[in-house]
Design an enzyme around this catalytic site. Structure first.
Site, PDB file in Angstrom:
ATOM      1  N   LYS A   1       0.837  -1.210   0.000  1.00 24.89           N
ATOM      2  CA  LYS A   1       0.000   0.000   0.000  1.00 24.89           C
ATOM      3  C   LYS A   1       0.871   1.259   0.000  1.00 24.89           C
ATOM      4  O   LYS A   1       0.640   2.177  -0.783  1.00 24.89           O
ATOM      5  CB  LYS A   1      -0.928  -0.031   1.226  1.00 24.89           C
ATOM      6  CG  LYS A   1      -1.827   1.181   1.341  1.00 24.89           C
ATOM      7  CD  LYS A   1      -3.105   0.832   2.068  1.00 24.89           C
ATOM      8  CE  LYS A   1      -2.989   0.912   3.575  1.00 24.89           C
ATOM      9  NZ  LYS A   1      -2.958   2.308   4.077  1.00 24.89           N
TER      10      LYS A   1
ATOM     11  N   ARG B   1      -7.945  12.731  12.524  1.00 28.90           N
ATOM     12  CA  ARG B   1      -6.521  12.425  12.760  1.00 28.90           C
ATOM     13  C   ARG B   1      -5.663  13.698  12.757  1.00 28.90           C
ATOM     14  O   ARG B   1      -5.962  14.658  12.059  1.00 28.90           O
ATOM     15  CB  ARG B   1      -6.038  11.401  11.721  1.00 28.90           C
ATOM     16  CG  ARG B   1      -6.781  10.078  11.930  1.00 28.90           C
ATOM     17  CD  ARG B   1      -6.413   9.036  10.921  1.00 28.90           C
ATOM     18  NE  ARG B   1      -5.039   8.596  11.074  1.00 28.90           N
ATOM     19  CZ  ARG B   1      -4.466   7.714  10.257  1.00 28.90           C
ATOM     20  NH1 ARG B   1      -5.145   7.213   9.239  1.00 28.90           N
ATOM     21  NH2 ARG B   1      -3.230   7.334  10.451  1.00 28.90           N
TER      22      ARG B   1
ATOM     23  N   ASP C   1       2.151  -0.973  11.968  1.00 23.74           N
ATOM     24  CA  ASP C   1       0.810  -1.329  11.492  1.00 23.74           C
ATOM     25  C   ASP C   1       0.382  -2.729  11.915  1.00 23.74           C
ATOM     26  O   ASP C   1      -0.747  -3.145  11.646  1.00 23.74           O
ATOM     27  CB  ASP C   1       0.760  -1.224   9.956  1.00 23.74           C
ATOM     28  CG  ASP C   1       0.808   0.227   9.497  1.00 23.74           C
ATOM     29  OD1 ASP C   1       0.469   1.119  10.298  1.00 23.74           O
ATOM     30  OD2 ASP C   1       1.198   0.465   8.339  1.00 23.74           O
TER      31      ASP C   1
ATOM     32  N   ARG D   1      -7.276  -3.026   9.486  1.00 19.35           N
ATOM     33  CA  ARG D   1      -6.360  -3.996  10.099  1.00 19.35           C
ATOM     34  C   ARG D   1      -6.965  -4.628  11.355  1.00 19.35           C
ATOM     35  O   ARG D   1      -6.677  -5.773  11.680  1.00 19.35           O
ATOM     36  CB  ARG D   1      -5.015  -3.343  10.407  1.00 19.35           C
ATOM     37  CG  ARG D   1      -4.327  -2.826   9.142  1.00 19.35           C
ATOM     38  CD  ARG D   1      -2.846  -2.607   9.342  1.00 19.35           C
ATOM     39  NE  ARG D   1      -2.334  -1.640   8.388  1.00 19.35           N
ATOM     40  CZ  ARG D   1      -2.073  -1.889   7.103  1.00 19.35           C
ATOM     41  NH1 ARG D   1      -2.280  -3.094   6.613  1.00 19.35           N
ATOM     42  NH2 ARG D   1      -1.610  -0.941   6.310  1.00 19.35           N
TER      43      ARG D   1
HETATM   44  C1  S3P Z   1       2.718   4.970   6.218  1.00 15.58           C
HETATM   45  C2  S3P Z   1       3.340   5.319   7.383  1.00 15.58           C
HETATM   46  C3  S3P Z   1       2.846   4.915   8.715  1.00 15.58           C
HETATM   47  C4  S3P Z   1       1.863   3.761   8.606  1.00 15.58           C
HETATM   48  C5  S3P Z   1       0.849   3.958   7.529  1.00 15.58           C
HETATM   49  C6  S3P Z   1       1.525   4.117   6.182  1.00 15.58           C
HETATM   50  C7  S3P Z   1       3.303   5.447   4.948  1.00 15.58           C
HETATM   51  O1  S3P Z   1       2.197   6.004   9.322  1.00 15.58           O
HETATM   52  O2  S3P Z   1       1.221   3.561   9.845  1.00 15.58           O
HETATM   53  O3  S3P Z   1      -0.031   2.850   7.472  1.00 15.58           O
HETATM   54  O4  S3P Z   1       2.922   4.942   3.864  1.00 15.58           O
HETATM   55  O5  S3P Z   1       4.166   6.334   4.992  1.00 15.58           O
HETATM   56  P1  S3P Z   1       2.991   7.098  10.203  1.00 15.58           P
HETATM   57  O6  S3P Z   1       3.937   7.789   9.297  1.00 15.58           O
HETATM   58  O7  S3P Z   1       1.927   8.037  10.698  1.00 15.58           O
HETATM   59  O8  S3P Z   1       3.652   6.327  11.302  1.00 15.58           O
END
Ligand code: S3P
Length: 455
Positions: A30, A131, A333, A406
């Site tokens: 993703k 958020r 995650d 999740r």
């Molecule tokens: C992500 C970074 C993470 C992760 C999210 C995807 C990304 O978040 O939890 O699912 O693609 O950069 P944070 O940067 O807020 O930790």
């Protein structure tokens, strides 16, 4: 279906009566799928990528880029072509950019929009509008962007309005380890008048750095510092070796569900091909091996930009573990599914240093505790983690996804180990990251089915 009606899907899961067995490929990563579109849009020339993830979150990124004039075509559901418009080629959007439920779309896009000579407005669904966005807007303002936001509970939230410009370079010490913040600032650095440096307190995923480098951007990494120079030449489109499409690895965060299921269902053996094993993402494999899991990886020799591996997991008994420190950010995650693993482990599992879980798609400390309690697990919440004594006997229950993909998938795996059938309400949210989850789990022998209701 009319926009005012929507599909409410309940996932019904039966306890596993036989081992899970088989080989599968989980869908594309993703985080990388978002970045291929965002960075591909800024290149000059055509990016082609296979293994792209056609999930709700990535489709949101596709939509907002199209709204700024970027042509993106699907050769198939998982092969995309992005016609890059160059660093200065995005068009001012006529409409509000809707990021759906995707934090990555909103935060990375903010970095790009901060450097555009136009005004744009960003919003998202109710969960995304709750958020925190100040972690990105504050440093971008320091670089010179004008950003207005809604303020709620002392925190900045979407909707956000951005007026970009040529930015001032910055040396920024991030107060938290976040790949979304780091990436937003590196993307803004592309539009600055000199070199910018981002210093991170922990090893957040580095996909943006790897991809930018592959596109010809001068980027230096020294320990936990990343320095980016605004490019003097156009960004090269992303491609694989010999002009083949760039091949996106399978998402380790999705792989975690079948791998933990295989570990917990007695006698199982599951093999997954082409899984991304970038060390900034494999904290959950380190935690599972610390707990005694039997998971083997054989690295592929031909991977470019990102390492990949063939991974095999077998059923084993687990022990509790103390989890904290740098591994937390590399597994950020995976805590819903790791909590499920901990319910089956002998002894105490303690998680610390994971306060970030409170601002994910749901408050993942509270939501995991609340739903696992319904299955008979006693999980004590801490501000930055939890304490769980195992092994617990799980009973089938009626649970809710909290609109968190999740959490829904973690509960489905827990339900395989329960006595009696379980129901997971609002499980349609699984489409945010892993649309074929149920089919894949069924192909390994799990019994799961959908019950649909149009509201
Ligand atoms: C992500 C970074 C993470 C992760 C999210 C995807 C990304 O978040 O939890 O699912 O693609 O950069 P944070 O940067 O807020 O930790």
């Amino acid at each position: 279906m009319s926009p005012s009606r929507h599909l409410h899907r309940t996932l019904i899961v039966s306890p596993a009566t036989a081992p899970l067995r088989g080989e599968a490929r989980v869908p594309g990563d993703k985080s990388i799928s978002h970045r291929v579109l965002l960075l591909g849009a800024l290149a000059e020339g055509e990016t082609r990528a296979t293994g792209w993830l056609p999930a709700e979150d990535c489709l949101a990124t596709m939509r907002v880029l199209r709204a700024m004039g970027v042509e993106i075509a699907h050769e198939s559901a998982t092969t995309v072509r992005v016609r890059g418009v160059g660093l200065r080629g995005l068009q001012e959007p006529e409409e509000i950019l809707d990021c759906g439920g995707s934090g990555t779309t909103m935060r990375l896009l903010l970095g790009i929009l901060a450097g555009q000579p136009f005004t744009s407005v960003l919003t998202g669904n109710a969960a995304l509008r709750r958020r925190p966005m100040g972690r990105v807007t504050a440093p971008l303002r320091e670089m010179g962007a004008t950003i207005l936001s809604r303020e709620m509970g002392g925190r900045e939230k979407a909707p956000l309005a951005v007026r970009g410009m040529t930015l001032t370079p910055m040396d920024y010490e991030m107060p938290l380890a976040s790949a979304q913040v780091k990436s937003a600032l590196l993307l803004a650095g592309l539009f600055a008048s000199g070199e910018s440096t981002v210093r991170e307190p922990g090893p957040a995923r580095d996909h943006t750095e790897r991809l930018l480098r592959a596109m010809g951007v001068a980027l230096r990494v020294a320990g936990s510092h990343v320095t980016i120079a605004p490019p003097s030449a156009p960004l090269r489109p992303l491609r694989g070796p010999e002009n083949t499409p760039y091949s996106i690895p399978s998402d380790p965060s999705s792989a975690a569900f079948p791998l933990v299921a295989a570990t917990l269902v007695r006698g199982s053996e599951v093999r997954l091909t082409g899984v991304g094993v970038n060390p900034t993402r494999t904290g959950f494999l380190d935690i599972l091996s610390m707990m005694g899991a039997s998971i083997q990886q054989s690295h592929s020799a031909d991977a470019t930009i990102e390492p990949t591996a063939y991974i095999r997991a077998q059923g084993t008994e687990l022990n509790g573990a103390e989890i904290g420190g740098e591994v937390v950010v590399r597994a950020i995650d995976e805590f819903p599914i790791l909590a499920v693993a901990a319910t089956q482990a002998a002894g105490r599992t303690t998680l610390r240093d994971a306060g970030e879980l409170r601002v994910k798609e749901s408050d993942r400390i509270a939501s995991v505790a609340q739903e696992l309690r319904k299955m008979g697990v006693s999980l004590a919440e801490r501000e930055d983690g939890f304490v769980l004594d195992g092994p617990a006997r799980l009973r089938g229950a009626s649970m809710d996804s909290h609109m968190d993909h999740r959490l829904a998938m973690a509960l489905a795996v827990a339900a395989l180990l329960a006595e009696g059938e379980s129901r997971i309400e609002r499980a349609e949210v699984i489409d945010d990251s892993f649309p074929d989850f149920v089919e894949l789990m069924r192909s390994l022998g799990a019994e799961m089915r959908w019950e649909d209701e149009i509201l």
